[in-house]
Design an enzyme around this catalytic site. Structure first.
Site, mmCIF file in Angstrom:
data_model
loop_
_atom_site.group_PDB
_atom_site.id
_atom_site.type_symbol
_atom_site.label_atom_id
_atom_site.label_comp_id
_atom_site.label_asym_id
_atom_site.label_seq_id
_atom_site.Cartn_x
_atom_site.Cartn_y
_atom_site.Cartn_z
ATOM 1 N N HIS A 52 0.831 -1.203 0.000
ATOM 2 C CA HIS A 52 0.000 0.000 0.000
ATOM 3 C C HIS A 52 0.865 1.254 0.000
ATOM 4 O O HIS A 52 2.093 1.166 0.128
ATOM 5 C CB HIS A 52 -1.012 -0.004 1.154
ATOM 6 C CG HIS A 52 -0.427 0.120 2.520
ATOM 7 N ND1 HIS A 52 0.376 -0.837 3.088
ATOM 8 C CD2 HIS A 52 -0.532 1.113 3.461
ATOM 9 C CE1 HIS A 52 0.721 -0.455 4.302
ATOM 10 N NE2 HIS A 52 0.199 0.735 4.561
ATOM 11 N N HIS A 54 1.456 3.979 1.878
ATOM 12 C CA HIS A 54 2.038 4.766 2.981
ATOM 13 C C HIS A 54 3.567 4.832 2.849
ATOM 14 O O HIS A 54 4.216 3.854 2.471
ATOM 15 C CB HIS A 54 1.621 4.186 4.329
ATOM 16 C CG HIS A 54 0.185 4.481 4.663
ATOM 17 N ND1 HIS A 54 -0.569 3.717 5.519
ATOM 18 C CD2 HIS A 54 -0.638 5.477 4.223
ATOM 19 C CE1 HIS A 54 -1.787 4.232 5.608
ATOM 20 N NE2 HIS A 54 -1.860 5.294 4.829
ATOM 21 N N ASP A 56 6.079 4.785 4.776
ATOM 22 C CA ASP A 56 6.983 3.839 5.452
ATOM 23 C C ASP A 56 6.996 2.477 4.749
ATOM 24 O O ASP A 56 7.691 1.560 5.180
ATOM 25 C CB ASP A 56 6.619 3.694 6.940
ATOM 26 C CG ASP A 56 5.195 3.238 7.182
ATOM 27 O OD1 ASP A 56 4.298 3.601 6.401
ATOM 28 O OD2 ASP A 56 4.968 2.498 8.158
ATOM 29 N N HIS A 57 6.240 2.359 3.669
ATOM 30 C CA HIS A 57 6.236 1.124 2.871
ATOM 31 C C HIS A 57 6.827 1.321 1.480
ATOM 32 O O HIS A 57 7.139 0.339 0.806
ATOM 33 C CB HIS A 57 4.803 0.582 2.744
ATOM 34 C CG HIS A 57 4.214 0.183 4.062
ATOM 35 N ND1 HIS A 57 3.988 -1.128 4.428
ATOM 36 C CD2 HIS A 57 3.846 0.926 5.136
ATOM 37 C CE1 HIS A 57 3.505 -1.178 5.648
ATOM 38 N NE2 HIS A 57 3.397 0.065 6.108
ATOM 39 N N HIS A 110 -7.505 -0.611 5.629
ATOM 40 C CA HIS A 110 -6.472 0.310 6.128
ATOM 41 C C HIS A 110 -6.316 1.444 5.107
ATOM 42 O O HIS A 110 -6.296 2.622 5.473
ATOM 43 C CB HIS A 110 -5.183 -0.470 6.329
ATOM 44 C CG HIS A 110 -4.012 0.342 6.771
ATOM 45 N ND1 HIS A 110 -3.951 0.940 8.006
ATOM 46 C CD2 HIS A 110 -2.844 0.665 6.145
ATOM 47 C CE1 HIS A 110 -2.791 1.584 8.116
ATOM 48 N NE2 HIS A 110 -2.112 1.444 6.995
ATOM 49 N N ASP A 127 -0.245 -3.617 6.388
ATOM 50 C CA ASP A 127 -0.856 -3.110 7.623
ATOM 51 C C ASP A 127 -2.322 -3.546 7.747
ATOM 52 O O ASP A 127 -3.137 -2.826 8.316
ATOM 53 C CB ASP A 127 -0.786 -1.575 7.662
ATOM 54 C CG ASP A 127 0.631 -1.067 7.841
ATOM 55 O OD1 ASP A 127 1.541 -1.873 8.105
ATOM 56 O OD2 ASP A 127 0.834 0.155 7.696
ATOM 57 N N HIS A 165 4.602 -4.365 11.042
ATOM 58 C CA HIS A 165 4.955 -3.656 12.275
ATOM 59 C C HIS A 165 5.062 -4.609 13.453
ATOM 60 O O HIS A 165 4.341 -5.611 13.526
ATOM 61 C CB HIS A 165 3.900 -2.584 12.617
ATOM 62 C CG HIS A 165 3.904 -1.418 11.694
ATOM 63 N ND1 HIS A 165 4.750 -0.341 11.860
ATOM 64 C CD2 HIS A 165 3.168 -1.155 10.590
ATOM 65 C CE1 HIS A 165 4.531 0.546 10.898
ATOM 66 N NE2 HIS A 165 3.572 0.073 10.105
#
Ligand SMILES: [Zn+2]
Length: 253
Positions: A52, A54, A56-57, A110, A127, A165
């Site tokens: 996805h 975001h 941090d990905h 999410h 996530d 995470h």
């Protein structure tokens, strides 16, 4: 194929799957620690899988793809640049150098374009599902997330789940508040505490463990319906209502 966690940003895991000198990165939010591992072990990065949008990905994709020529697979979403091959529900990708293939499951909730990658008894779910928990609903409805989690819950019980995470201990505290008499949960809390005290990740985990301990997958259990209903102060007639009430409860836990 052996899969290594690469810790990043405090509580993220970037995943690197390795087979005979070839590697596959999943959700590389940071290029540097992945590049360091590739260099240290003289690995060729063949592919990058994205779940996805975001940051941090995805923030390491550009550098890794350029430096190593990896092919990038991910969902069609204008917020993710640099995807070479867009995938949708049921897409299958073959990675012969890694000796594996993956099938795509669309799992919105999410985010609206979130996908998961399933193959070789392994699920990279970003996530969506966490150990003993689930992702926040940033762009999806409880119905969507519940449907997505139900699809994951119907995979084979021995599926190993690689989420993005290390949220497990906090999630387990919430799970225990929801289901204080669940013996499988109490046993898991002990196991995870030992792992974390030894500095080891609590991820991956088996789907069977989730079905026994994750309240978000157990919304049909009478004890959970009762607790969620007490906490919400209203009747919760269906699975989605229980799920939504648990998610709301967890948001302020
Ligand atoms: Zn996310």
């Amino acid at each position: 194929m052996k899969i290594y966690p690469i810790p990043a940003f405090g509580d993220n895991y970037l995943w690197l799957a390795v087979h005979e000198g070839h590697a596959l990165a999943v959700d590389p939010g940071d290029a540097a620690p992945i590049a360091a591992m590739l260099e240290r072990h003289a690995l060729k990065l063949d592919a990058i899988l994205v779940t996805h949008h975001h940051s941090d990905h995805i923030d390491g994709i550009g550098e890794l793809a350029e430096r190593y020529g990896a092919r990038v697979f991910g969902p069609a979403d204008e917020r993710i640049a640099l995807i070479d091959e867009h995938v949708t529900e049921g897409s299958r990708i073959e990675l012969p150098q890694l000796g594996c293939s993956f099938r795509v499951l669309e799992v919105p909730g999410h985010t609206r374009s979130h996908i998961a990658w399933y193959g070789s008894d392994t699920l990279f779910c970003g996530d969506t599902l966490f150990a003993a928990g689930c992702g926040r609903l940033f762009e999806g409805s409880p119905e969507q997330m519940w449907h997505s989690l139900s699809r994951i819950a119907s995979l084979p019980l021995h599926t190993q789940i690689y989420c993005a995470h290390e949220y497990t201990e906090g999630n387990l505290r919430f799970a225990l508040a929801v289901e204080p008499d669940n013996q499988a949960l109490i046993a898991r809390i002990r196991r995870v505490a030992q792992l974390r005290a030894a500095g080891r990740p609590s991820v991956p985990f088996a789907l069977a463990d989730e079905l026994a301990t994750n309240p978000f997958l157990r919304v049909r259990e009478p004890a959970i319906i009762r607790r969620a209903s007490e906490h919400a102060g209203r009747a919760l007639p269906g699975a989605v209502d229980v799920f939504a009430a648990l998610r709301e409860w967890k948001n302020s836990f």
